[in-house]
Design a protein around this motif. Structure first.
Motif, PDB file in Angstrom:
ATOM      1  N   THR A  80       0.824  -1.216   0.000  1.00  0.00           N
ATOM      2  CA  THR A  80       0.000   0.000   0.000  1.00  0.00           C
ATOM      3  C   THR A  80       0.852   1.258   0.000  1.00  0.00           C
ATOM      4  OG1 THR A  80      -1.532  -1.249   1.362  1.00  0.00           O
ATOM      5  CG2 THR A  80      -1.969   1.100   1.121  1.00  0.00           C
ATOM      6  N   VAL A  81       1.888   1.293   0.844  1.00  0.00           N
ATOM      7  CA  VAL A  81       2.702   2.508   0.886  1.00  0.00           C
ATOM      8  C   VAL A  81       3.699   2.560  -0.269  1.00  0.00           C
ATOM      9  CG1 VAL A  81       2.499   2.742   3.387  1.00  0.00           C
ATOM     10  CG2 VAL A  81       4.459   1.534   2.419  1.00  0.00           C
ATOM     11  N   GLY A  82       3.784   1.464  -1.029  1.00  0.00           N
ATOM     12  CA  GLY A  82       4.647   1.494  -2.219  1.00  0.00           C
ATOM     13  C   GLY A  82       6.121   1.345  -1.922  1.00  0.00           C
ATOM     14  N   LEU A 271      12.864   5.478  -6.358  1.00  0.00           N
ATOM     15  CA  LEU A 271      11.859   4.928  -7.259  1.00  0.00           C
ATOM     16  C   LEU A 271      10.454   5.026  -6.687  1.00  0.00           C
ATOM     17  CD1 LEU A 271      13.811   1.714  -8.162  1.00  0.00           C
ATOM     18  CD2 LEU A 271      13.372   3.620  -9.671  1.00  0.00           C
ATOM     19  N   MET A 272      10.348   5.416  -5.411  1.00  0.00           N
ATOM     20  CA  MET A 272       9.029   5.423  -4.784  1.00  0.00           C
ATOM     21  C   MET A 272       8.140   6.469  -5.420  1.00  0.00           C
ATOM     22  SD  MET A 272       9.271   4.837  -0.711  1.00  0.00           S
ATOM     23  CE  MET A 272       7.629   4.692  -0.048  1.00  0.00           C
ATOM     24  N   LYS A 273       6.930   6.069  -5.727  1.00  0.00           N
ATOM     25  CA  LYS A 273       5.964   7.017  -6.287  1.00  0.00           C
ATOM     26  C   LYS A 273       5.486   7.946  -5.170  1.00  0.00           C
ATOM     27  CE  LYS A 273       5.428   5.206 -10.480  1.00  0.00           C
ATOM     28  NZ  LYS A 273       6.714   4.477 -10.310  1.00  0.00           N
ATOM     29  N   ARG A 274       5.290   9.225  -5.559  1.00  0.00           N
ATOM     30  CA  ARG A 274       4.775  10.173  -4.598  1.00  0.00           C
ATOM     31  C   ARG A 274       3.324   9.817  -4.286  1.00  0.00           C
ATOM     32  NH1 ARG A 274       2.887  15.334  -4.630  1.00  0.00           N
ATOM     33  NH2 ARG A 274       2.390  15.158  -6.826  1.00  0.00           N
ATOM     34  N   GLN A 275       2.984   9.818  -3.020  1.00  0.00           N
ATOM     35  CA  GLN A 275       1.604   9.537  -2.633  1.00  0.00           C
ATOM     36  C   GLN A 275       0.794  10.820  -2.711  1.00  0.00           C
ATOM     37  OE1 GLN A 275       0.429   6.440  -0.995  1.00  0.00           O
ATOM     38  NE2 GLN A 275       2.275   5.496  -1.806  1.00  0.00           N
ATOM     39  N   PHE A 276      -0.505  10.673  -2.821  1.00  0.00           N
ATOM     40  CA  PHE A 276      -1.360  11.859  -2.826  1.00  0.00           C
ATOM     41  C   PHE A 276      -1.323  12.501  -1.442  1.00  0.00           C
ATOM     42  CE2 PHE A 276      -5.341  14.055  -2.136  1.00  0.00           C
ATOM     43  CZ  PHE A 276      -5.324  14.911  -3.209  1.00  0.00           C
ATOM     44  N   GLU A 277      -1.158  13.823  -1.412  1.00  0.00           N
ATOM     45  CA  GLU A 277      -0.996  14.495  -0.118  1.00  0.00           C
ATOM     46  C   GLU A 277      -2.345  14.874   0.491  1.00  0.00           C
ATOM     47  OE1 GLU A 277       2.470  17.216   1.118  1.00  0.00           O
ATOM     48  OE2 GLU A 277       2.363  17.405  -1.030  1.00  0.00           O
TER      49      GLU A 277
ATOM     50  N   MET B 617      -4.913  21.976 -11.219  1.00  0.00           N
ATOM     51  CA  MET B 617      -5.974  21.220 -10.545  1.00  0.00           C
ATOM     52  C   MET B 617      -6.379  20.011 -11.375  1.00  0.00           C
ATOM     53  SD  MET B 617      -6.758  22.763  -7.739  1.00  0.00           S
ATOM     54  CE  MET B 617      -8.432  22.857  -7.177  1.00  0.00           C
ATOM     55  N   LYS B 618      -6.525  20.229 -12.697  1.00  0.00           N
ATOM     56  CA  LYS B 618      -6.943  19.124 -13.550  1.00  0.00           C
ATOM     57  C   LYS B 618      -5.906  18.016 -13.549  1.00  0.00           C
ATOM     58  CE  LYS B 618      -9.852  21.903 -16.578  1.00  0.00           C
ATOM     59  NZ  LYS B 618      -9.753  22.856 -17.708  1.00  0.00           N
ATOM     60  N   LEU B 619      -4.631  18.411 -13.594  1.00  0.00           N
ATOM     61  CA  LEU B 619      -3.563  17.410 -13.566  1.00  0.00           C
ATOM     62  C   LEU B 619      -3.577  16.664 -12.236  1.00  0.00           C
ATOM     63  CD1 LEU B 619      -0.593  19.298 -15.258  1.00  0.00           C
ATOM     64  CD2 LEU B 619      -2.080  17.568 -16.238  1.00  0.00           C
ATOM     65  N   ALA B 620      -3.754  17.420 -11.140  1.00  0.00           N
ATOM     66  CA  ALA B 620      -3.789  16.796  -9.816  1.00  0.00           C
ATOM     67  C   ALA B 620      -4.937  15.805  -9.730  1.00  0.00           C
ATOM     68  CB  ALA B 620      -3.924  17.871  -8.745  1.00  0.00           C
ATOM     69  N   LYS B 621      -6.055  16.180 -10.338  1.00  0.00           N
ATOM     70  CA  LYS B 621      -7.230  15.316 -10.306  1.00  0.00           C
ATOM     71  C   LYS B 621      -6.939  13.989 -11.014  1.00  0.00           C
ATOM     72  CE  LYS B 621     -12.178  15.674 -11.056  1.00  0.00           C
ATOM     73  NZ  LYS B 621     -13.283  16.471 -11.565  1.00  0.00           N
ATOM     74  N   LEU B 622      -6.311  14.090 -12.186  1.00  0.00           N
ATOM     75  CA  LEU B 622      -5.978  12.872 -12.932  1.00  0.00           C
ATOM     76  C   LEU B 622      -5.016  11.998 -12.142  1.00  0.00           C
ATOM     77  CD1 LEU B 622      -5.589  14.162 -16.557  1.00  0.00           C
ATOM     78  CD2 LEU B 622      -7.283  12.553 -15.678  1.00  0.00           C
ATOM     79  N   GLU B 623      -3.999  12.655 -11.532  1.00  0.00           N
ATOM     80  CA  GLU B 623      -3.018  11.888 -10.772  1.00  0.00           C
ATOM     81  C   GLU B 623      -3.701  11.206  -9.595  1.00  0.00           C
ATOM     82  OE1 GLU B 623       0.312  14.224  -9.399  1.00  0.00           O
ATOM     83  OE2 GLU B 623       1.060  12.448  -8.351  1.00  0.00           O
ATOM     84  N   LEU B 627      -3.934   7.166  -8.766  1.00  0.00           N
ATOM     85  CA  LEU B 627      -3.490   6.624  -7.478  1.00  0.00           C
ATOM     86  C   LEU B 627      -4.618   5.847  -6.812  1.00  0.00           C
ATOM     87  CD1 LEU B 627      -1.354   9.505  -5.962  1.00  0.00           C
ATOM     88  CD2 LEU B 627      -0.584   7.212  -6.542  1.00  0.00           C
ATOM     89  N   GLU B 628      -5.823   6.409  -6.890  1.00  0.00           N
ATOM     90  CA  GLU B 628      -6.981   5.745  -6.290  1.00  0.00           C
ATOM     91  C   GLU B 628      -7.246   4.398  -6.955  1.00  0.00           C
ATOM     92  OE1 GLU B 628      -9.357   6.625  -3.595  1.00  0.00           O
ATOM     93  OE2 GLU B 628      -7.335   7.370  -3.284  1.00  0.00           O
TER      94      GLU B 628
END
Lengths: 641, 641
Positions: A80-82, A271-277, B617-623, B627-628
């Motif tokens: 989960t945390v990648g 290499l870790m992907k950034r998580q959504f903040e 914002m749109k880019l953040a939304k896609l990212e 992730l989800e």
């Protein structure tokens, strides 16, 4: 209290406590029951599926809980945390449970596949991501509001029900680490990989940078010594030294990026992907819809924040800068007074008095820096940034500007207004040495001494004969929960940043600065290590791929130092003598040299690749593989048609 | 020749020719048969699964083939190249065949869902990715070696069997585009979205930049006119103008990034994933294993390349730079001679003679730039770069440095060695205007004239009455295959870059430069449009998200112009008069102002975000969504346990 254990509990024979949760004394029963139920509940029911055990203290109070997790749960959490781990073919890959067999050292019964710090990081992540479902408030505390998706732990923290969450030390490991780190006096590298395993990447990277920086300063120090010893004052030698310094500082900062890439590749964080903040804990606002996630969360207008920044914070910072300059002018008055006093009644006492203003000023600077730090934290927190990262950036910017001016304004004044190179050298030495001594004392030795006294008293109170090793888990928790909390690497980097300023800004005037910096950093490594191992609670590991904004700060400092050094050399009487006819030619030459040096710096920064070739290749290989995998999917789909 | 059609052919009722393949005359039958079979073969068998038809010419020679594809094949290809299209909810998403229903304007029978340029790009991509399986050579040509994974089309091109591949014009669309683009004289924006649909993103972005740059220059031009008209020479006015220029140029370059993000978001390229780069066609080496892909491909030692760059290319470039300076000195001798001649025998002829050296020099500069361009291309190709992008970067760097020196060295010499502001203004005007006229003539009008003549002759030869619209496909192909090939936006950007140099480097001496630049750019838009629509073959669309290295080049130029302008202002007699006592103070003030301006520039570049808030914002939304989606997968897997 706890009867309902997770189903995983039956699988796990021995419960290994990893993280401690301390609730406020007198927390209501229903709250505890609800909270612990959420922690042990299944993922499918929105729980964290962890293990939890109350810790019964001697006095019977039950407000401390130990959190652990089954091996399987931790492995799933690692996915989960990648987390990125090493495979059997020596490449680094993102860990997934389904591909677990391909990872080095993986075995179903090897509970050391994940380091303890990683396990604790996973548990912290899972706890923080424990989110409210339909609860409108924390049971038993109607004023602690909840809404769907709100992190429960963060609300518990802000409403004071949860006092703290911290990871437990591993006494065995810590002892080993202490021994290899600073246990014996030795010449050699720090055990960075062990530090990383125990404290995580952010702290290991700080120590890596500290060590690298110390080594990088050695050439400057070595070249600087003869200038001091033989009192060389030749023009060409000084120019040589300054030029070397300027180019060297560019090289070391570029090379650091490469070393940082090597380290973080090995540790997997590159290499870790950034998580959504998620919003930071202190963030508040009216409940609304986040346009990015579409979820309910507090919303705060960006315009309001901008207004707060530009109409309140900016003027306040300017005011502080003005105040700092005002204090500086008082220092110069004091300095003048001391000089006059020395002239009038010359004695041992009066010549000692000459140093007093500088020392007082150095102390005042330190005090002002610390007070301002609190103000900056308060203001930045009041600006109500949504993200921890943007909070940190605004805080760092505020603190850096003030500290830069506070520390260096007097030196700039002496150098470029008073033109007094002798005073500059003397002030530089006093400031540098005083601040180093103050820092080491306030940062490590003082807290260590307090901690020791407290520990001794604690031990005396319990059973005085036991050594550290024999402590029961209850005693260990009891001792650790009272230790100070390590607030992150900010202050440590700031100290290095200011030191870099002392060394590079006026390097051609005071070549000995590098020597003091090297000496300080060697003891700094030891005192910081002591601080980490002995004084503070164990901090949670924090994965990171670089030193972030500090790289930029150091690079900016090295650009500024090109300008100052060129001016200083241009002002030196030796250079002056080379242009007897025309001051114009002198100034033009200096300006030309400065521009050339700056151009060379930028070209060097551009030409030196940020990552070594083999790391680049490895990254390209991974990228290629993921692209291929995607193509395979598309192809498989096309074949079906 | 062709009997074996793809199975998709039966589904498709009408074959729409998209791309033309011209083979060399007299290509062996077996080669043609093998090549066309590979093109129509199923994906599963390693083919491209496209449609191909021979084009029978009047003279019976059959060496031209038309390539098309079924609608389904194109949609699958769009997924392979990772096209990004607009969804019904107005968000931009990567197209996948399985989610096709969610995209705007998608219908199974809507063959205009993909633009013709996109279809042609997909076909080009599929053809280039047609790879050798077990063939050791191209059938019929033993000297044209193949190895598993080698692109067949690239080998056919390098061995001369394949003459060219080019996309067909769409006469209807082109006519509409021409009309809306430059058909009527009007004030307004270019139809950038239409240009992008027809020519692809790279070319549309060039025209977008050209238009933006022209608009951005207008304020400079407007402010510059009164300086010329009223011959203002006041100190403060000049400083105002130069300061405005410098800050303005920073602002426009930063704002361009934002506009570029808006455009490329709308076009979908901002979100497109970078594809893995294959070796460029000209790359050669011993067959080995690529460490990244693990595939067989030519390998060329990086050390050898470095040696070629530093031991051959670098000295050669330096030699050329020296030669350029030498020519410049000859120009000054000539200039002196003309001046002397004018003094001795003053007449109309002699005063005309005064302009001759400048004009000759401007022509010589253009000629030298063009010759050097060939040399640079040869050298860079000889350096044997593996990737097209690194080839391009090395070529651009070589050409930029030389062109910069070649164009501006004489101006620098006049300004900072001769201190002759009058001559500087005159030379600047001559150089700017001559190079603009030469460029427009050589780039567009001359080729257009040749093309017209050729077209007219061709038409006469076939059936002279027909208009463009009535041309049969055979006649169209026959006409287009003889048109010149557009070599990319390099020369167009270079021209703008040098123009930016003329405008900004000495802006405070010659405020009228911006006026000429604006006038030139307005005609440039029309002549470039004419060139694209009338003179050249249709180029393949090339997705891109920004103007690449040119952004950096323009920014560097704007930094250099801060330095030159500050020096020029410092040298002006008006400023001189402000510091009657001390030249030192003057120089120091200028240096201080320069550093301040540079600092402001860097801070501005740092503070202005590269992407507008809504795009962020749109880019953040896609990212966040991706992730989800990943988390959902993990969670679904965990629930199974």
């Amino acid at each position: 209290v706890l009867e309902s254990w997770s189903f995983l509990d039956t699988v796990e024979s021995n419960f290994r406590p990893l993280v401690v949760i301390e609730l406020a004394k007198g927390t209501k029963e229903e709250t505890i029951e609800w909270f612990t139920k959420r922690i042990v509940d299944k993922k499918a029911n929105g729980g964290a599926q962890l293990l939890i055990k109350p810790l019964v203290m001697e006095n019977g109070v039950e407000n401390i809980y130990l959190v652990g997790a089954s091996h399987l749960r931790l492995l799933l959490g690692a996915e989960t945390v990648g987390l990125v781990k090493e495979c059997t073919d020596n490449s680094m890959r993102t860990f997934t449970y389904s591909s677990r067999k391909t990872f080095k050292d993986f075995a179903d019964d090897n509970h050391n596949f994940l380091t303890m710090a990683e396990c604790q990081y996973i548990i912290k992540h899972e706890l923080e991501n424990l989110r409210a479902k339909n609860e409108k408030m924390i049971p038993g505390y109607p004023q602690a509001k909840l809404y769907p998706g709100k992190s429960i732990v963060r609300r518990l923290l802000t409403s004071g029900i949860l006092v703290q969450i911290f990871p437990l030390h591993d006494r065995e490991e810590l002892k080993k680490l202490r021994h290899s780190w600073y246990g014996r006096v030795k010449v050699g590298y720090q055990p960075l990989d062990d530090i990383r395993c125990y404290f995580g990447e952010t702290i290991a990277l700080y120590f890596g940078f500290l060590e690298y920086f110390t080594f990088a300063l050695i050439p400057m120090a070595v070249i600087g010594i003869p200038y001091y010893v033989f009192a060389w004052e030749d023009y060409d030698k000084y120019v040589m030294f300054a030029t070397f310094n300027l180019l060297w500082s560019t090289v070391i900062l570029e090379v650091w990026k490469r070393i940082c890439a090597i380290l973080t590749y090995r540790w997997g964080t590159l290499l870790m992907k950034r998580q959504f903040e998620e919003p930071r804990p202190g963030f508040h606002g009216v409940l609304g819809i986040n346009p990015v996630t579409g979820r309910e969360e507090p919303v705060y207008s960006s315009l309001k924040r901008q207004l707060r920044i530009y109409l309140v914070s900016l003027p306040f910072v300017c005011l502080c800068l003005y105040f700092s300059l005002y204090v500086m002018m008082i220092y110069f008055d004091l300095e003048q007074w001391a000089l006059d006093y020395h002239k009038e009644n010359e004695s041992n006492f009066s010549s000692l008095m000459l140093y007093v203003p500088s020392i007082i000023y150095a102390v005042v600077i330190e005090v002002m820096n610390r007070i301002y730090r609190y103000a900056a934290e308060f203001l930045t927190s009041w600006e109500n940034h949504r993200l921890e990262s943007s909070y940190q950036n605004h805080l760092i910017l505020k603190v850096l500007v003030f500290n830069f001016l506070n520390c260096f304004a007097s030196l700039f004044y002496i150098a470029f207004v008073l033109f007094d190179m002798k005073l500059l050298r003397q002030s530089l030495a006093t400031l540098l040495i005083t601040s180093q001594i103050l820092n080491q004392f306030a940062e490590s030795l003082l807290p260590y001494w307090f901690q020791r006294r407290y520990n001794r008293r604690m031990k005396k109170r319990t059973c005085s004969q036991k050594t550290d090793r024999d402590l029961s888990i209850a005693e260990q928790v009891n001792m650790e929960k009272e230790m100070g909390t390590y607030l992150g690497t900010f202050d440590d980097y700031l100290e290095l940043f200011l030191q870099f300023g002392y060394v590079s800004l006026f390097s051609c005037v005071y070549p000995l600065a590098a020597v003091f910096a090297v000496l300080n950093n060697i003891t700094e490594i030891y005192s910081d290590a002591l601080k980490m191992c002995r004084v503070y609670k164990r901090p949670f590991a924090e994965p990171t791929a670089n030193i972030g904004v500090w790289q930029l700060a150091f690079e900016t400092m090295s650009v500024i130092s090109v300008v100052t050094n060129c001016i200083l050399i241009g002002m030196s009487p030796q250079v002056d003598a080379l242009f007897p006819d025309s001051k114009m030619d002198l100034v033009l030459t200096v300006a030309l040299v400065e521009h050339l040096l700056l151009a060379i710096k930028f070209i060097m920064a551009f030409v030196i690749p940020d990552k070594p070739r083999d790391i680049q290749m490895k990254l390209a290989k991974l990228e290629f593989e993921s692209l291929e995998a995607l193509k395979q999917q598309v192809r498989a789909f096309q074949m079906q048609l």
